[in-house]
Design an enzyme around this catalytic site. Structure first.
Site, PDB file in Angstrom:
ATOM      1  N   LYS A  65       0.839  -1.210   0.000  1.00  0.00           N
ATOM      2  CA  LYS A  65       0.000   0.000   0.000  1.00  0.00           C
ATOM      3  C   LYS A  65       0.868   1.252   0.000  1.00  0.00           C
ATOM      4  O   LYS A  65       0.533   2.242  -0.655  1.00  0.00           O
ATOM      5  CB  LYS A  65      -0.947  -0.014   1.196  1.00  0.00           C
ATOM      6  CG  LYS A  65      -2.014  -1.097   1.078  1.00  0.00           C
ATOM      7  CD  LYS A  65      -2.829  -1.208   2.350  1.00  0.00           C
ATOM      8  CE  LYS A  65      -3.840  -2.347   2.227  1.00  0.00           C
ATOM      9  NZ  LYS A  65      -4.595  -2.543   3.476  1.00  0.00           N
TER      10      LYS A  65
ATOM     11  N   HIS B 257       0.490  -6.481  17.720  1.00  0.00           N
ATOM     12  CA  HIS B 257      -0.697  -7.335  17.762  1.00  0.00           C
ATOM     13  C   HIS B 257      -1.282  -7.312  19.162  1.00  0.00           C
ATOM     14  O   HIS B 257      -0.573  -7.227  20.161  1.00  0.00           O
ATOM     15  CB  HIS B 257      -0.395  -8.765  17.306  1.00  0.00           C
ATOM     16  CG  HIS B 257       0.899  -9.323  17.801  1.00  0.00           C
ATOM     17  ND1 HIS B 257       1.076  -9.797  19.068  1.00  0.00           N
ATOM     18  CD2 HIS B 257       2.086  -9.467  17.177  1.00  0.00           C
ATOM     19  CE1 HIS B 257       2.311 -10.229  19.210  1.00  0.00           C
ATOM     20  NE2 HIS B 257       2.950 -10.033  18.075  1.00  0.00           N
TER      21      HIS B 257
END
Length: 115
Positions: A54, A102
């Site tokens: 991206k 995470h």
């Protein structure tokens, strides 16, 4: 250029349960697979590669495949990202930075590229 991606750890876990190590080979090379001790790491690597694509502005595909994005660890165990020679030249990348985290069932990664 900046890219970000978030992925459900459960999604990567189900993919691994269904396909085993073959699932990892889809997006990781052998050196990257050796770094995976927990499913959270595998999910973080997926997010990092998506975020990198991206940041390049092309997504995963012909211009930049999963295996054109290379992840490793520094001596202090921080994630480190680089790219294949083809991608480095095509996109004129001088420096790349990655952060992976995470928590609570999700992995997230941010990639910043300098040209």
């Amino acid at each position: 250029m900046i890219g970000i991606d978030v992925v459900s750890i459960n999604r990567i876990e189900k993919m691994y349960e269904k396909f085993g190590k073959k699932a990892y080979h889809k997006y990781l090379n052998e050196n990257e697979i050796k770094l995976i001790k927990k499913i959270e790491t595998a999910a973080g690597f997926w997010a990092a590669k998506e975020a990198a694509s991206k940041a390049l502005g092309c997504g995963i595909g012909e211009e930049c495949a999963f295996h054109d994005i290379l992840l490793s660890k520094t001596p202090k165990n921080a994630p480190f990202i680089t790219f294949s020679k083809k991608v480095l030249e095509k996109f004129s990348i001088k420096k790349a930075h990655v952060s992976i985290s995470h928590d609570n069932g999700f992995a997230i990664a941010v990639v910043a590229l300098e040209k």
